[in-house]
Design a protein around this motif. Structure first.
Motif, short mmCIF file in Angstrom:
data_model
loop_
_atom_site.label_atom_id
_atom_site.label_comp_id
_atom_site.label_asym_id
_atom_site.label_seq_id
_atom_site.Cartn_x
_atom_site.Cartn_y
_atom_site.Cartn_z
N VAL A 31 57.28 104.35 18.42
CA VAL A 31 56.63 103.16 19.00
C VAL A 31 55.18 103.48 19.38
N LEU A 32 54.96 104.62 20.01
CA LEU A 32 53.60 104.99 20.39
C LEU A 32 52.71 105.20 19.17
N SER A 33 53.28 105.74 18.09
CA SER A 33 52.51 105.98 16.87
C SER A 33 52.10 104.68 16.20
N VAL A 34 53.00 103.70 16.23
CA VAL A 34 52.67 102.40 15.65
C VAL A 34 51.52 101.75 16.40
N GLU A 35 51.48 102.01 17.71
CA GLU A 35 50.45 101.40 18.56
C GLU A 35 49.39 102.42 18.98
N VAL A 36 49.12 103.42 18.17
CA VAL A 36 48.23 104.51 18.56
C VAL A 36 46.92 103.98 19.13
N ARG A 38 46.71 102.30 21.85
CA ARG A 38 46.98 101.17 22.74
C ARG A 38 48.14 101.50 23.66
N VAL A 39 48.11 100.96 24.86
CA VAL A 39 49.15 101.22 25.85
C VAL A 39 50.40 100.43 25.50
N VAL A 40 51.54 101.12 25.46
CA VAL A 40 52.84 100.47 25.26
C VAL A 40 53.48 100.32 26.64
N PRO A 41 53.77 99.11 27.07
CA PRO A 41 54.33 98.92 28.42
C PRO A 41 55.66 99.63 28.60
N VAL A 76 48.00 114.59 24.04
CA VAL A 76 48.43 113.67 22.98
C VAL A 76 49.00 112.39 23.59
N ILE A 77 49.87 112.52 24.59
CA ILE A 77 50.44 111.35 25.26
C ILE A 77 49.72 111.14 26.59
N ILE A 78 49.20 109.94 26.76
CA ILE A 78 48.45 109.59 27.96
C ILE A 78 49.29 108.65 28.81
N GLY A 83 52.08 101.92 31.39
CA GLY A 83 52.87 102.47 30.29
C GLY A 83 52.28 103.75 29.75
N TYR A 84 52.50 103.97 28.45
CA TYR A 84 52.07 105.19 27.81
C TYR A 84 51.32 104.86 26.51
N ALA A 85 50.51 105.83 26.07
CA ALA A 85 49.76 105.64 24.82
C ALA A 85 49.56 106.99 24.15
N LEU A 86 49.41 106.95 22.82
CA LEU A 86 48.97 108.13 22.07
C LEU A 86 47.45 108.12 22.02
N ALA A 87 46.83 109.25 22.37
CA ALA A 87 45.38 109.34 22.36
C ALA A 87 44.89 109.36 20.91
#
Length: 689
Positions: A31-36, A38-41, A76-78, A83-87
């Protein structure tokens, strides 16, 4: 770090797969990779992980992300408040690379650059490792997967269209058949197949493909073919689709890396190799030398200067000989064939058939092959073209002596003036000239090794406010020297370490213990004393990979060797890190004791008190032996005094001082008084310990 979602969810660090974890970790990473970027709630992640989220869902998600973060690189993970995001700056996602390649292919096709389009679409399709998100729950992956697979199919169609435009009809026919079987309702694939069949003179089969499409669409979907497919059938019946059977164009690959400038200090050997290749002399040129000496730079520069002699192409491959993951020549032959215009489907799987096709393909062409960082002859042989108009340039840290008949050049370290030229090229001529003495110090501390000099010059270039003398002083600190000689992907320690890791255990033991030697140069018996046994094979191994330099025999008949100063620094690091103080002291004690015994025998022989049966033939000429070894003996006195061998220090100091006094009295060398005074001071210091 690289993340892959075009297949099972995977992470790689430097080419090595990193375990991602279980199904839930894979889901979160996907999910984080698809939205790299951007913050995923948090709520979205929780809803995807649990049909009925438990009360501890947030805590469990936090722990899951912590485990995932521990497996990946830092940053890598912020974590964000919601939520969380991939940098985006810290990762590469294969989906993003796929889309960029597809866009590049589309732009190339729009302007008629079908070669670039075909290459781009092919590279994009090649990123896929199976079904997208193959190991992620269907509830999330299903809808996403459908759209991505449509993008992949469009990329396939782009590649087929480019190949049609290039006249590579046979390749189109090979690739389109399985695609139709997988996507039987895709009318564009039937169109491509029909056009390719007509182009090679198979109109009847093209019309049968239309009837097959009609039956499939009518029976299974209850619809007729679209207007484009119907119009194509009518044009074939009217003979309006041209029969253009033609061979695929001959491809002349241009794979050389940039490198038009002759490397500093290599003008003579550069000219020799260029002249040899232009004269159609040797079919095989081998450039050997230690890591960092500039073999690749020279090979590439030479290749650029002889391109007119090889108009049918220049092939280049790095074979990874200085690393554990060496490249299989079977793979390289396949790459070369595709670069030469052979369709991927036409490249044989059988190794012998593949090599035979490669040699047949280049037999009547003038092609230059450059093979960099070769580990062994077996990597080279399958890649040698058979045609007399071709030539091969090989670089290696190994001697590759079994390549009989090759023209061979061994690259040494640079001369001082050439080293200064290299510094001036990169750091600025005026700057180097203004601090010439300091620049000379940097050259000496780098041991005239081109890689080390490039790093040093590069660091000066990116720090214009540094004084050259300040950087020289930093390099002079032995324990920091290799730390200072690192810049981006240029790292002297890493280059030496790559060769060290590939050695067998005996050779590794010898190399690191040579770091205990008081000087980088030594006679052969020192190596045996350091390991306490026979070292002939290990010395041969180290010499073969240019970690040890063979100097030949000295004036008294001893075979001598030398470690490059930076290799000596590396060896000292490894022996300190890998061996206990007791092991180091034992090895050092054997060497220092050996020097003491030999110095004692030489002293007695000077006084005529030892018969002809001395255990060391080199000491048959004791005065010459002292002359040869006086520098090493002085260094050993210092070392023994510093490292807790006072008796050895006193004994060596006394014997060396006696020889220096004798030499001074005979008037053979007045400058010896300085050495005598230093030895005397060291001996006095040792007595006081």
């Amino acid at each position: 770090m690289r993340i892959g979602v075009l297949g099972p969810v995977t992470a790689w660090r430097g080419g090595d797969a990193v375990p991602v974890g279980g199904a839930r970790e894979r889901y979160v990473l996907a999910v984080l990779s698809v939205e790299v970027g951007r913050v995923v709630p948090v709520e979205r992640l929780i809803d995807g992980l649990w049909a009925r989220p438990p009360r501890s869902a947030r805590a469990q998600l936090h722990n899951l992300v912590s485990r995932l973060r521990a497996r990946l690189d830092d940053g890598v993970i912020i974590t964000r408040p919601t939520g969380y995001a991939l940098a985006a700056h810290a990762v590469e996602v294969d989906l993003a690379e796929f889309r960029a390649l597809v866009e590049r292919g589309r732009r190339a096709a729009e302007v008629g650059d079908h070669g670039v389009a075909e290459e781009s679409f092919g590279a994009a399709v090649g990123l896929w490792r199976g079904a997208a998100l193959a190991d992620v729950d269907e509830e999330f992956a299903g809808p996403v997967r459908v759209g991505w697979h449509e993008e992949r199919l469009a990329a396939w169609e782009g590649r087929l269209a480019a190949r049609l435009a290039l006249g590579r009809y046979d390749e189109v026919l090979v690739e389109v058949a399985p695609l139709i079987a997988e996507h039987p309702y895709r009318e564009r694939l039937y169109e491509v197949r029909m056009v390719a069949l007509v182009a090679v003179g198979r109109q009847v089969e093209a019309l049968e493909v239309y009837r097959e499409a009609y039956r499939t669409l009518d029976v299974e979907l209850g619809v007729a073919p679209g207007s484009a497919l119907r119009e194509l059938e009518r044009r074939i019946l009217r003979g309006e689709v041209p029969v253009t059977r033609q061979a695929a164009p001959v491809v002349a690959p241009r794979q050389l890396p940039p490198g038009l400038v002759t490397p500093a200090g290599r003008g003579e050997v550069h000219g020799e190799v260029v002249a040899a290749l232009r004269a159609a002399g040797p079919g095989l040129v081998v450039l050997v030398g230690p890591g960092g000496v500039g073999k690749t730079a020279l090979a590439v520069a030479v290749a650029h200067h002889v391109v007119e002699r090889f108009p049918d192409g220049q092939l280049f491959a790095t074979l990874g000989g200085s690393h554990r993951d060496r490249v299989d020549p079977h793979v390289v032959v396949g790459r070369f064939l595709r670069a030469l215009g052979v369709a991927g489907a036409a490249v044989p799987e059988d190794p012998e058939e593949r090599v035979a096709l490669y040699r047949s393909t280049v037999a009547d062409r003038a092609v230059l092959v450059v093979l960099d960082d070769v580990a062994a002859e077996a990597q080279v042989r399958p890649l040698l073209p058979g045609g007399s108009s071709c030539a091969t340039v090989v670089t290696s840290r190994h001697q590759l002596g079994a390549l009989v008949g090759a023209a061979r050049w061994t690259l040494p370290a640079l001369a001082v003036e050439d080293s200064l030229e290299l510094l001036s090229r990169v750091a600025g001529a005026e700057r180097i000239a203004a601090e010439a003495d300091a620049a000379g110090g940097i050259v000496a501390l780098c041991g005239n090794l081109p890689l080390a000099l490039c790093v040093a010059a590069g660091r000066l270039a990116v720090h214009p406010t540094w004084r050259v003398a300040e950087f020289r002083d930093r390099l002079a600190e032995e324990r920091r020297r290799l730390d200072e000689l690192s810049l981006g992907d240029l790292d002297v320690r890493a280059v030496i370490a790559a060769g060290y890791r590939l050695l067998d255990p005996s050779a590794r033991l010898l190399l690191r213990r040579l770091g205990l030697s008081a000087t980088p140069e030594w006679p052969a018996w020192v190596a045996g004393a350091l390991v306490g046994g026979d070292v002939d094979r290990s010395l041969e191994t180290l010499a073969d990979v240019h970690l040890v330099e063979v100097l030949g025999r000295d004036r008294v008949g001893q075979e001598r060797f030398r470690l490059h100063g930076l290799v000596h620094d590396f060896a000292a690091e490894r022996v300190a890190a890998e061996e206990s103080p007791a092991e180091r002291d034992a090895a050092l004690g054997r060497v220092l004791g050996g020097w003491l015994v030999r110095a004692g025998v030489a002293e007695e022989r000077l006084g005529g008190r030892v018969g002809p049966d001395s255990p060391d033939e080199a000491i048959a000429a004791p005065r010459e032996w002292f002359e040869v070894e006086s520098g090493v003996l002085t260094a050993c006195v210092d070392q023994a005094s510093r490292l807790g061998f006072p008796e050895v220090a006193r004994g060596l100091a006394a014997r060396l001082a006696g020889f220096l006094a004798l030499r001074a009295e005979s008037g053979a060398s007045r400058p010896g008084s300085g050495g005598r005074q230093r030895v005397a001071r060291t001996g006095v210091s040792a007595r006081s310990t």
